[in-house]
Write a protein that holds these residues in place. Structure first.
Motif, PDB file in Angstrom:
ATOM      1  N   PHE A 240       1.761  11.464  11.650  1.00  0.00           N
ATOM      2  CA  PHE A 240       0.943  10.359  11.177  1.00  0.00           C
ATOM      3  C   PHE A 240       0.093   9.869  12.352  1.00  0.00           C
ATOM      4  O   PHE A 240       0.576   9.797  13.492  1.00  0.00           O
ATOM      5  CB  PHE A 240       1.808   9.217  10.651  1.00  0.00           C
ATOM      6  N   ILE A 241      -1.162   9.531  12.068  1.00  0.00           N
ATOM      7  CA  ILE A 241      -2.091   9.094  13.110  1.00  0.00           C
ATOM      8  C   ILE A 241      -2.475   7.634  12.834  1.00  0.00           C
ATOM      9  O   ILE A 241      -3.380   7.352  12.035  1.00  0.00           O
ATOM     10  CB  ILE A 241      -3.356   9.991  13.140  1.00  0.00           C
ATOM     11  N   PRO A 242      -1.800   6.674  13.459  1.00  0.00           N
ATOM     12  CA  PRO A 242      -2.022   5.261  13.136  1.00  0.00           C
ATOM     13  C   PRO A 242      -3.433   4.763  13.429  1.00  0.00           C
ATOM     14  O   PRO A 242      -3.873   3.783  12.818  1.00  0.00           O
ATOM     15  CB  PRO A 242      -0.992   4.541  14.017  1.00  0.00           C
ATOM     16  N   CYS A 243      -4.144   5.406  14.363  1.00  0.00           N
ATOM     17  CA  CYS A 243      -5.500   4.940  14.686  1.00  0.00           C
ATOM     18  C   CYS A 243      -6.523   5.389  13.653  1.00  0.00           C
ATOM     19  O   CYS A 243      -7.677   4.954  13.699  1.00  0.00           O
ATOM     20  CB  CYS A 243      -5.915   5.427  16.074  1.00  0.00           C
ATOM     21  N   SER A 244      -6.143   6.250  12.749  1.00  0.00           N
ATOM     22  CA  SER A 244      -6.996   6.640  11.630  1.00  0.00           C
ATOM     23  C   SER A 244      -6.515   5.889  10.397  1.00  0.00           C
ATOM     24  O   SER A 244      -5.373   6.047   9.979  1.00  0.00           O
ATOM     25  CB  SER A 244      -6.910   8.149  11.397  1.00  0.00           C
ATOM     26  N   ARG A 245      -7.377   5.060   9.810  1.00  0.00           N
ATOM     27  CA  ARG A 245      -6.959   4.227   8.683  1.00  0.00           C
ATOM     28  C   ARG A 245      -7.781   4.567   7.440  1.00  0.00           C
ATOM     29  O   ARG A 245      -9.009   4.629   7.484  1.00  0.00           O
ATOM     30  CB  ARG A 245      -7.145   2.728   8.985  1.00  0.00           C
ATOM     31  N   VAL A 246      -7.073   4.786   6.343  1.00  0.00           N
ATOM     32  CA  VAL A 246      -7.719   5.053   5.054  1.00  0.00           C
ATOM     33  C   VAL A 246      -7.004   4.227   3.995  1.00  0.00           C
ATOM     34  O   VAL A 246      -5.775   4.261   3.884  1.00  0.00           O
ATOM     35  CB  VAL A 246      -7.653   6.549   4.692  1.00  0.00           C
ATOM     36  N   GLY A 247      -7.782   3.485   3.211  1.00  0.00           N
ATOM     37  CA  GLY A 247      -7.213   2.707   2.122  1.00  0.00           C
ATOM     38  C   GLY A 247      -7.027   3.565   0.879  1.00  0.00           C
ATOM     39  O   GLY A 247      -7.779   4.509   0.638  1.00  0.00           O
ATOM     40  N   HIS A 248      -6.040   3.211   0.069  1.00  0.00           N
ATOM     41  CA  HIS A 248      -5.717   4.001  -1.121  1.00  0.00           C
ATOM     42  C   HIS A 248      -5.259   3.061  -2.231  1.00  0.00           C
ATOM     43  O   HIS A 248      -4.424   2.181  -2.004  1.00  0.00           O
ATOM     44  CB  HIS A 248      -4.601   5.000  -0.779  1.00  0.00           C
ATOM     45  N   ILE A 249      -5.804   3.243  -3.426  1.00  0.00           N
ATOM     46  CA  ILE A 249      -5.352   2.465  -4.577  1.00  0.00           C
ATOM     47  C   ILE A 249      -4.061   3.099  -5.087  1.00  0.00           C
ATOM     48  O   ILE A 249      -4.058   4.240  -5.561  1.00  0.00           O
ATOM     49  CB  ILE A 249      -6.393   2.444  -5.705  1.00  0.00           C
ATOM     50  N   PHE A 250      -2.960   2.376  -4.966  1.00  0.00           N
ATOM     51  CA  PHE A 250      -1.682   2.875  -5.459  1.00  0.00           C
ATOM     52  C   PHE A 250      -1.509   2.429  -6.906  1.00  0.00           C
ATOM     53  O   PHE A 250      -1.253   1.261  -7.193  1.00  0.00           O
ATOM     54  CB  PHE A 250      -0.528   2.356  -4.585  1.00  0.00           C
ATOM     55  N   ARG A 251      -1.681   3.373  -7.798  1.00  0.00           N
ATOM     56  CA  ARG A 251      -1.579   3.082  -9.224  1.00  0.00           C
ATOM     57  C   ARG A 251      -0.121   3.150  -9.682  1.00  0.00           C
ATOM     58  O   ARG A 251       0.682   3.888  -9.127  1.00  0.00           O
ATOM     59  CB  ARG A 251      -2.415   4.088 -10.015  1.00  0.00           C
ATOM     60  N   SER A 252       0.170   2.402 -10.733  1.00  0.00           N
ATOM     61  CA  SER A 252       1.539   2.374 -11.257  1.00  0.00           C
ATOM     62  C   SER A 252       1.833   3.568 -12.147  1.00  0.00           C
ATOM     63  O   SER A 252       2.998   3.846 -12.456  1.00  0.00           O
ATOM     64  CB  SER A 252       1.768   1.080 -12.046  1.00  0.00           C
ATOM     65  N   SER A 253       0.788   4.286 -12.576  1.00  0.00           N
ATOM     66  CA  SER A 253       0.978   5.450 -13.440  1.00  0.00           C
ATOM     67  C   SER A 253      -0.210   6.386 -13.269  1.00  0.00           C
ATOM     68  O   SER A 253      -1.203   6.040 -12.632  1.00  0.00           O
ATOM     69  CB  SER A 253       1.098   5.025 -14.907  1.00  0.00           C
ATOM     70  N   HIS A 254      -0.110   7.579 -13.829  1.00  0.00           N
ATOM     71  CA  HIS A 254      -1.207   8.539 -13.776  1.00  0.00           C
ATOM     72  C   HIS A 254      -2.144   8.279 -14.956  1.00  0.00           C
ATOM     73  O   HIS A 254      -1.705   8.294 -16.111  1.00  0.00           O
ATOM     74  CB  HIS A 254      -0.686   9.971 -13.859  1.00  0.00           C
ATOM     75  N   PRO A 255      -3.445   8.070 -14.714  1.00  0.00           N
ATOM     76  CA  PRO A 255      -4.368   7.819 -15.811  1.00  0.00           C
ATOM     77  C   PRO A 255      -4.852   9.094 -16.491  1.00  0.00           C
ATOM     78  O   PRO A 255      -5.740   9.051 -17.328  1.00  0.00           O
ATOM     79  CB  PRO A 255      -5.533   7.105 -15.109  1.00  0.00           C
ATOM     80  N   TYR A 256      -4.294  10.246 -16.113  1.00  0.00           N
ATOM     81  CA  TYR A 256      -4.701  11.503 -16.727  1.00  0.00           C
ATOM     82  C   TYR A 256      -3.470  12.210 -17.296  1.00  0.00           C
ATOM     83  O   TYR A 256      -2.334  11.839 -17.021  1.00  0.00           O
ATOM     84  CB  TYR A 256      -5.409  12.409 -15.711  1.00  0.00           C
ATOM     85  N   THR A 257      -3.724  13.221 -18.093  1.00  0.00           N
ATOM     86  CA  THR A 257      -2.637  13.913 -18.779  1.00  0.00           C
ATOM     87  C   THR A 257      -2.186  15.138 -17.995  1.00  0.00           C
ATOM     88  O   THR A 257      -2.905  15.648 -17.143  1.00  0.00           O
ATOM     89  CB  THR A 257      -3.085  14.366 -20.176  1.00  0.00           C
ATOM     90  N   PHE A 258      -0.976  15.599 -18.313  1.00  0.00           N
ATOM     91  CA  PHE A 258      -0.434  16.820 -17.743  1.00  0.00           C
ATOM     92  C   PHE A 258      -0.442  17.884 -18.833  1.00  0.00           C
ATOM     93  O   PHE A 258       0.222  17.706 -19.862  1.00  0.00           O
ATOM     94  CB  PHE A 258       0.995  16.595 -17.233  1.00  0.00           C
TER      95      PHE A 258
END
Length: 576
Positions: free
Chosen positions: A352-370
Motif C-alpha cells: 500500500f502506498i499511503p502518499c497516493s490517495r484515491v477516493g472510492h464510493i463504497f456502495r452497499s450493493s452491486h447495481p449491476y447483475t451477474f
C-alpha cells in the motif's frame, strides 16, 4: 520522336511502377501501425503532441483553481424534502445518491488529505508512463466521468500515457455515441479513449481486455466511481520504477455513498482475508522486518498480505508475466485474493502506498447483475483454493462445503503457470507474509464444535456479521455442516473465531459476547477442563451454562456447579 503508341506504353509502365510503389508504401505503413499500435507516424504524433501541449499544461496547472459550488473541496451534498425522497428511491437501483452526484461538477476540487511528509518527497523526473484502465458496465454518467476528469487533471501530463474507459457491454442511455462525443470534445488530445467489448465479459475478463489495449509502461486499474487526489500518480510510478515486480495499492479514501463527501481521514490500513476467502481490512502494525528496513511509518510504503482488488498498479509486462488474471474466473469475486497470493508466492510483493490517495464510493450493493445469477465469488474462490492454497484449502471448504460438487472449470493452465513460475507454497506465504493470520486448526489446544452433550446444543454465531459485537448463541449441533459452529481454543486460552473472541463481564446470568480479540487475556481468557467438561471464564470463575435455554437463545455464565448443563466437549483435541 516517339510514336504515340510508344509514348502510351512508357506512360502505362510508369504508372504501373508508381502504383506498385504506392502499394509498397501502404504495406510498410500498415506493418508499422501493427507493430506500434498507432495510426500516427512519429512526426505527425510529435506535431499532435506539440499542438496540445498548451492544453495539457493548462489542464494540469489549473487543477486546483478556486471553485465554488456543491461538493467542492470534497464537501458533502445534503438533500432535503422531495429531492431527498427521490434520491432515496433511486438509490435502491444505483446503490448511491445519483441526484447528489449529478449536482456536483465533474472536475470538482478535493481536499489534499496526504500526510504532510508526503508533500516534501521528491520523485525522479524520469518515471515510467501510466495507462489508467477504468472498467464500467452501466455506470452512471457523473461518477464515471468524474473518475476520468480527476485522473487527467491531477496527473502530470508527461507521465499519463492514456486513460482507457473500457465499456463492458453497457446498454444504459448516454454510454454509447453520447459518451464517445463527450470524450472526443473534452479531450481532443486523445488522452482518454473509449474501448468496447462486444458482449458482457465481466469485470475480470474486461480488465484483461483493458490491459491488452493499454500501451503505457504501468497499468493502473481504477473502479468507475473514484476520484484521484493530488499527487496520486508519482508515488506509484516511482515505486514500480525501482522494482517492476511490485504491485501497489493507493491509500483508499471513502467517498460517502449518500452525500458524496470525500473523507478527510487520510488514514491507512492493510489487507487480510478470512478462510471463507473474503477480503478484510486490518490495522497497520509494522513488522520487525519493516522496522529493520527503516520502514514502518504511516506515510511510507506498507507491505500487505492482500489487496481489495478494485484499485492497483502494476508494471504492464510484469502483470502479464505473472499471469494477469485467471481468465477462467467469472464476472467478479475472488480475483483480488488470487492475484495477492500469486504475486507473493511467485516472487513479487504487494504494498500500500499511503502518499497516493484515491477516493472510492463504497456502495452497499452491486447495481449491476451477474449473468446466470451464479455464485461467482464462491466458484472463483474454489479455483483459487485448488490452485494456490495447497492443504489449507481444507479451511475454505470448512466454510463452503456446498461447493465440493460444483464445477469450477479447467484449472490445468493455472496449475501449469504456478509450476512454470516456480512459486512457493501457501505455507511459506503464511509463515513469511502473513504470520499473524490465525489458523483455526493449527497451534491450538482444540477446535471444532463446542457441544453440550446433554442438550445437543452448540455454540453458534447464528450467521451474524463478525465485524460487529453480538451475543453468542446456541443452536442444534450441525455435526460439521455449519461453519457458524467452528471455534478454537487457542494456546492463549481464548475461545475464538478467526478474529473475534468470546468475552464477558462475568456477572451471574450474563451473556457472552463475541468481540475483536485483543490478545491480553482479561475478560477473554477461558479454561476448559477436558475431564470435567466445564469451560470456566477465568476472571469471574463462572462457567458456560445452558440451563433453561433452547436453540436460538444466547449462552450464559453461571456459578460453577459441575452439572450436565455446564459440561462441554470440543470436537477435536490437539494438546489438552
Amino acid at each position: 520522336m516517339l510514336s504515340s503508341a510508344r509514348r502510351f506504353f512508357i506512360r502505362r509502365r510508369y504508372l504501373g511502377w508508381t502504383s506498385a510503389a504506392g502499394v509498397c508504401l501502404l504495406l510498410i505503413c500498415i506493418i508499422y501501425v501493427l507493430s506500434t499500435g498507432s495510426w500516427e507516424a512519429p512526426k505527425l504524433r510529435a506535431v499532435a503532441n506539440g499542438k496540445y501541449a498548451d492544453l495539457k499544461k493548462s489542464r494540469y496547472e489549473n487543477r486546483n483553481r478556486h471553485k465554488q459550488g456543491p461538493g467542492e473541496y470534497g464537501a458533502g451534498v445534503f438533500l432535503q424534502g422531495e429531492e431527498k425522497k427521490n434520491a432515496d428511491e433511486l438509490a435502491k437501483k444505483e446503490a448511491f445518491n445519483i441526484i447528489a452526484s449529478d449536482g456536483i461538477a465533474l472536475d470538482r476540487s478535493l481536499p489534499d488529505v496526504r500526510n504532510p511528509a508526503c508533500k516534501s518527497v521528491e520523485y525522479p523526473k524520469d518515471l515510467p508512463t501510466a495507462s489508467v484502465v477504468i472498467i464500467f458496465h452501466n455506470e452512471a454518467w457523473t461518477p464515471l466521468l468524474r473518475t476520468a476528469h480527476s485522473v487527467v487533471n491531477r496527473s502530470p501530463p508527461q507521465y499519463l500515457h492514456e486513460v482507457i474507459l473500457l465499456d463492458d457491454a453497457s446498454y444504459r442511455d448516454r454510454l454509447g455515441e453520447e459518451l464517445d462525443k463527450y470524450v472526443q470534445d473534452t479531450w481532443p488530445d486523445g488522452v482518454v479513449k473509449v474501448v468496447r467489448v462486444k458482449e458482457r465479459a465481466g469485470l475480470i475478463r474486461a480488465r484483461i481486455a483493458g490491459a491488452k489495449a493499454a500501451t503505457g509502461d504501468v497499468l493502473i486499474f481504477l473502479d468507475s466511481h473514484c476520484e484521484a487526489n493530488e499527487g496520486w500518480l508519482e508515488p506509484l510510478l516511482a515505486r514500480i520504477g525501482e522494482n517492476s515486480s511490485r504491485v501497489l495499492v493507493p491509500g483508499i479514501d471513502a467517498i460517502d455513498s449518500e452525500t458524496l463527501e470525500y473523507s478527510k481521514n487520510g488514514g491507512i490500513a492493510v489487507g487480510g482475508f478470512t478462510w471463507s476467502l473474503h477480503f478484510t481490512w486490518s490495522p497497520f502494525v509494522p513488522t520487525k522486518w519493516e522496522l529493520d528496513q527503516g520502514f514502518g511509518k504511516e506515510w511510507q510504503p506498507l507491505r500487505s498480505p492482500t489487496m481489495p482488488g478494485g484499485l492497483f498498479a502494476a508494471d504492464r509486462k510484469y502483470f502479464f508475466d505473472v499471469g494477469a488474471y485467471d481468465p477462467g474466473m467469472d464476472v467478479w469475486g475472488g480475483e483480488n485474493l488470487e492475484i495477492s497470493f500469486r504475486v507473493w508466492m511467485c516472487g513479487g510483493s504487494l504494498e500500500f502506498i499511503p502518499c497516493s490517495r484515491v477516493g472510492h464510493i463504497f456502495r452497499s450493493s452491486h447495481p449491476y447483475t451477474f449473468p446466470g445469477n451464479k455464485d461467482t465469488h464462491g466458484i472463483n474462490s474454489m479455483r483459487l483454493a485448488e490452485v494456490w492454497m495447497d492443504e489449507y484449502k481444507r479451511l475454505f471448504y470448512m466454510h463452503r462445503r456446498d461447493l465440493l460438487k460444483q464445477d469450477m472449470g479447467d484449472i490445468s493452465e493455472r496449475k501449469a503457470l504456478r509450476e512454470r513460475l516456480k512459486c512457493k507454497s501457501f505455507s511459506w506465504y503464511l509463515e513469511n507474509v502473513y504470520p499473524e493470520k490465525f489458523i483455526i486448526d493449527e497451534k491450538v489446544l482444540a477446535y471444532g464444535m463446542v457441544r453440550n452433550p446433554g442438550s445437543n446444543l452448540c455454540l453458534d454465531t447464528m450467521g451474524k456479521d463478525e465485524k460487529t459485537r453480538f451475543d453468542i448463541g446456541l443452536f442444534h449441533c450441525q455435526n460439521g455442516a455449519s461453519a457458524n459452529e467452528v471455534f478454537s481454543l487457542s494456546q492463549k486460552n481464548e475461545l475464538r473465531r478467526e478474529e473475534a473472541c468470546l468475552d464477558s463481564v462475568g456477572a451471574e446470568g450474563s451473556k457472552v459476547s463475541l468481540n475483536p480479540c485483543h490478545g491480553h487475556k482479561g475478560n477473554q481468557e477461558w479454561r476448559h477442563h477436558k475431564d470435567s467438561g466445564v469451560i470456566v471464564h477465568v476472571p469471574s470463575g463462572k462457567c458456560l451454562d445452558v440451563s433453561g435455554l433452547k436453540s436460538g437463545d444466547s449462552v450464559q455464565l453461571k456459578k460453577c456447579n459441575g452439572g450436565n448443563d455446564q459440561k462441554w466437549t470440543i470436537e477435536h483435541y490437539l494438546d489438552i
